[in-house]
Design a protein around this motif. Structure first.
Motif, short mmCIF file in Angstrom:
data_model
loop_
_atom_site.label_atom_id
_atom_site.label_comp_id
_atom_site.label_asym_id
_atom_site.label_seq_id
_atom_site.Cartn_x
_atom_site.Cartn_y
_atom_site.Cartn_z
N GLU A 113 0.68 -1.20 0.06
CA GLU A 113 0.08 0.11 -0.17
C GLU A 113 0.79 1.48 0.04
O GLU A 113 0.53 2.29 -0.46
CB GLU A 113 -1.01 0.04 1.22
N ASN A 114 2.22 1.06 0.53
CA ASN A 114 2.91 2.36 0.59
C ASN A 114 3.71 2.78 -0.98
O ASN A 114 4.45 3.65 -0.81
CB ASN A 114 4.09 2.16 1.45
N VAL A 115 3.77 1.71 -1.58
CA VAL A 115 4.53 1.93 -2.97
C VAL A 115 3.57 1.71 -4.26
O VAL A 115 2.74 1.10 -4.23
CB VAL A 115 5.53 0.69 -2.91
N LYS A 116 3.94 2.58 -5.05
CA LYS A 116 3.33 2.57 -6.37
C LYS A 116 4.19 3.02 -7.62
O LYS A 116 5.10 3.88 -7.20
CB LYS A 116 1.96 3.35 -6.32
N SER A 159 9.41 2.22 -15.11
CA SER A 159 8.58 3.04 -14.46
C SER A 159 9.13 3.65 -12.87
O SER A 159 9.70 2.93 -12.27
CB SER A 159 7.12 2.56 -14.10
N PRO A 160 8.99 4.90 -12.80
CA PRO A 160 9.24 5.38 -11.53
C PRO A 160 8.48 4.91 -10.38
O PRO A 160 7.31 4.41 -10.71
CB PRO A 160 8.84 7.10 -11.42
N LEU A 161 9.18 4.76 -9.04
CA LEU A 161 8.42 4.17 -7.78
C LEU A 161 8.27 5.28 -7.02
O LEU A 161 9.18 6.18 -6.82
CB LEU A 161 9.30 2.99 -7.39
N ARG A 162 7.15 5.31 -6.40
CA ARG A 162 6.76 6.31 -5.32
C ARG A 162 6.55 5.69 -3.94
O ARG A 162 5.80 4.60 -3.85
CB ARG A 162 5.72 7.20 -5.66
N PHE A 163 6.80 6.13 -2.86
CA PHE A 163 6.43 5.56 -1.45
C PHE A 163 6.10 6.76 -0.55
O PHE A 163 6.94 7.98 -0.81
CB PHE A 163 7.30 4.36 -1.00
N PHE A 164 5.47 6.57 0.56
CA PHE A 164 5.69 7.80 1.70
C PHE A 164 5.87 7.24 3.18
O PHE A 164 5.83 5.94 3.28
CB PHE A 164 4.15 8.42 1.38
N PHE A 165 6.31 8.21 3.81
CA PHE A 165 6.39 7.87 5.11
C PHE A 165 6.44 9.34 6.02
O PHE A 165 6.18 10.31 5.66
CB PHE A 165 8.20 7.56 5.30
N ASP A 166 6.39 8.92 7.23
CA ASP A 166 6.30 10.06 8.56
C ASP A 166 7.79 10.29 8.83
O ASP A 166 8.27 9.35 9.29
CB ASP A 166 5.23 9.98 9.31
N ALA A 167 8.38 11.40 9.05
CA ALA A 167 9.46 11.47 9.88
C ALA A 167 9.80 13.21 10.23
O ALA A 167 9.06 13.93 9.77
CB ALA A 167 10.82 11.37 8.75
N ASN A 168 10.34 13.27 11.29
CA ASN A 168 10.51 14.43 11.96
C ASN A 168 11.73 15.42 11.05
O ASN A 168 11.50 16.65 10.80
CB ASN A 168 11.05 14.48 13.19
N VAL A 201 4.12 -7.51 -5.50
CA VAL A 201 4.71 -7.08 -6.85
C VAL A 201 4.02 -5.66 -7.03
O VAL A 201 2.97 -5.59 -6.68
CB VAL A 201 4.27 -8.20 -8.00
N THR A 202 4.83 -4.64 -7.79
CA THR A 202 4.14 -3.62 -8.19
C THR A 202 4.65 -3.28 -9.36
O THR A 202 5.94 -3.09 -9.61
CB THR A 202 4.24 -2.48 -7.21
N GLY A 203 3.65 -3.19 -10.51
CA GLY A 203 4.16 -2.82 -11.87
C GLY A 203 4.91 -3.95 -12.50
O GLY A 203 4.82 -4.98 -12.17
N GLU A 204 6.28 -3.51 -12.91
CA GLU A 204 7.27 -4.55 -13.44
C GLU A 204 8.28 -4.88 -12.36
O GLU A 204 9.17 -5.62 -12.55
CB GLU A 204 8.01 -3.85 -14.64
N TYR A 205 8.09 -4.44 -10.93
CA TYR A 205 9.08 -4.81 -10.09
C TYR A 205 8.48 -5.95 -9.12
O TYR A 205 7.48 -5.84 -8.49
CB TYR A 205 9.14 -3.44 -9.15
N GLU A 206 9.20 -6.92 -8.74
CA GLU A 206 9.14 -7.70 -7.68
C GLU A 206 9.67 -7.30 -6.67
O GLU A 206 10.98 -7.38 -6.47
CB GLU A 206 9.68 -9.23 -8.08
N VAL A 207 9.00 -7.27 -5.44
CA VAL A 207 9.65 -6.36 -4.14
C VAL A 207 9.72 -7.42 -3.10
O VAL A 207 8.93 -8.17 -2.88
CB VAL A 207 8.94 -5.16 -3.78
N VAL A 208 10.93 -7.54 -2.31
CA VAL A 208 11.27 -8.11 -1.25
C VAL A 208 11.76 -7.34 -0.36
O VAL A 208 12.85 -6.36 -0.48
CB VAL A 208 12.45 -9.33 -1.29
#
Length: 519
Positions: free
Chosen positions: A85-88, A224-233, A157-164
């Motif tokens: 859910e964090n990665v697209k 494809s570019p990959l995007r993700f989000f996070f919280d940080a100070n 898996v997201t798009g053409e990427y297999e993620v571990v």
């Protein structure tokens, strides 16, 4: 020739994460590339977009690298276990739009006839009058893994990427795992990863499924570019691990989009690119090479350990515009969806008293439900920061901070040559950011002067059959622009004290000076 043997230029994304850990500083981590063969992968340019509000950051990063896509993967230290859910993946052209909008621009102006024809007589009373245009407002195998101390935390898996997503006890175990997976590790990777393992980082491994990739008309793979989000100070960006794939100096462009502020680095020197410089007519044919030379000279004069601000402007406007401002859809693509809920549901309602609070994953899944949005794009601030670095210059992660509003690189249309250089507001609050790198070819009037009181320095568009273009030209592809071919003292007509350039007087003033000497 097969793609496995040919050198392929690919635009892709390496993930970078930023987060805060208790009792130690926040860290951001870049990754490195690994191949399933002995092919050498090199990187010479990176672009990253950081959309930031409060403690939430949405990050997308693109690297230009050379090497075969088969068996290709990225290994990136991250501070948390990322879920699907964090990665697209994003459209491949998203960086081109941001780059084009914020890139240094070349403009051309023509001096108008200093003896314009007289204005027509005023209309008689009662005659219909043309409506005046309003002045625009300013732009507001689990056991083997356990034996190595490696744990698979997540797979998706997201798009053409297999993620571990992995965790590791030590760098040697992670290195062994990668080698057993038949990846060719860059020299020095284990030692570089050791500090991140001590910080209990996780490791994002994104492998390309070659069967899913797209190719352009020439057969070059487009990842494809990959995007993700996070919280940080804190907002940090690493550069150290990216040097493992460096063939020499690397260009880094960072675009930070924020509701109110422009940004600068906190742990290196900052400077503005010299702007509003008048340049020779020949610069039109080699503008990227000219700007690369100007940028290199600025960095060298500042001691090389410097990050250069090239653009800080409200996202709803530009002047001049090489491309239209960012649309609402483009801002949502870059992160407005998870920051402001634009384009997606804002999230599930709070649970009733006495019930269990939804998990983070459940809340993020709920955010993926689309909802309509009506209205214009918000006016955020887009900052473009540019660094050209090596192991000797930028050895620490970049730390970013909010900065005061900046102006410059605009034209003062008061009938004189009143272009504005860089200036920074003296107050942190308020103020509009309108700074850009702007370079000017001026075509001075050479026609007859048939009046007693000519008015010079009135600039506008080209006359008929003029050589040149009234449309601004953006300097792009700076990492690969030829260097060492431009002599700044020859091409720059404006004085640039920082670079020791005295400048040249405009042709008319030169003529007046010669006439005065003759007398």
């Amino acid at each position: 020739m097969s793609l496995t043997r040919s050198v392929v230029r690919v635009s892709l994304v390496a993930l970078v994460a930023v987060a805060a850990w208790p009792a130690r500083p926040a860290r951001a981590f870049c990754g490195f590339f690994v191949a399933g063969s002995d092919a050498k992968l090199t990187n010479n340019a990176s672009q990253v977009v950081l959309m930031r509000k409060g403690n939430r950051t949405v990050m997308t990063m693109s690297n230009t690298y050379q090497g075969p896509p088969e068996g290709f993967a990225m290994v990136v230290p991250v501070p948390v276990v990322l879920q699907k859910e964090n990665v697209k993946t994003l459209p491949a052209d998203v960086f081109d739009r941001v780059d084009s909008l914020s890139a240094p621009r070349l403009v051309e102006y023509w001096e108008q006839d200093p003896c314009p024809p007289p204005l027509p007589p005023p209309m008689a009373a009662g005659a219909p009058q043309a409506m005046a245009m309003p002045t625009p407002a300013p732009p507001s195998k689990h056991k083997r893994e356990r034996d190595l101390g490696v744990t698979v935390e997540a797979r998706f898996v997201t798009g053409e990427y297999e993620v571990v997503i992995l965790s590791a006890r030590d760098s040697s175990g992670l290195e062994t795992w990668l080698r057993q997976e038949k990846y060719n590790i860059p020299q020095g990777a284990a030692a570089a990863l050791a500090p991140y393992i001590r910080d209990k980082s996780k490791f994002f491994v994104a492998k390309v499924d070659i069967k899913k990739v797209k190719r352009d008309a020439q057969g070059v793979v487009q990842l494809s570019p990959l995007r993700f989000f996070f919280d940080a100070n804190e907002l940090r960006l690493p550069v150290r691990l990216g040097l493992l794939n460096a063939a020499g100096k690397q260009d880094l462009l960072v675009y930070i989009i924020h509701p109110e502020s422009r940004f600068e680095v906190a742990n290196y020197a900052n400077t503005f690119i010299p702007t509003n410089l008048e340049v020779a007519d020949g610069v039109r044919a080699s503008f990227p090479a000219f700007f690369a030379e100007l940028f290199d000279a600025t960095v060298e004069r500042m001691g090389r350990k410097v990050v250069v601000t090239e653009y800080a402007w409200q996202t709803t406007s530009c002047d001049p515009c090489p491309t239209p401002p960012l649309s609402l859809d483009e801002l949502a693509t870059l992160g407005l969806d998870v920051i402001e809920g634009i384009g997606v549901a804002a999230g599930p309602p709070a649970p009733p008293p006495g019930t269990t609070k939804p998990s983070v994953a459940a809340r993020e899944r709920a955010r993926a439900k689309p909802r309509p949005f009506f209205g214009s794009a918000p006016s955020w601030v887009l900052t473009r920061l540019h660094a050209r670095y090596s192991k000797e210059t930028l050895a620490e992660d970049l730390i970013f901070r909010e900065a005061k509003p900046a102006m410059g690189g605009r034209a003062n249309w008061n009938g004189t040559n009143g272009d504005e250089g860089a200036s920074v507001s003296q107050t942190a609050d308020g103020g509009i950011n309108n700074f850009q790198g702007r370079y000017i070819i001026r075509h001075y009037w050479t026609g007859p002067v048939a009046c007693a009181n000519p008015r010079y320095d009135v600039w506008g568009g080209p006359p008929a059959n003029a050589v040149g273009s009234s449309a601004p030209i953006a300097a792009k592809g700076l990492a690969t622009a030829p260097r060492g071919k431009i002599v700044l003292n020859t091409e720059v007509r404006s004085p640039v004290p920082l670079l020791g350039i005295a400048g040249k007087a405009p042709p008319r003033r030169q003529q007046q000076q010669q006439q005065k000497k003759a007398k």
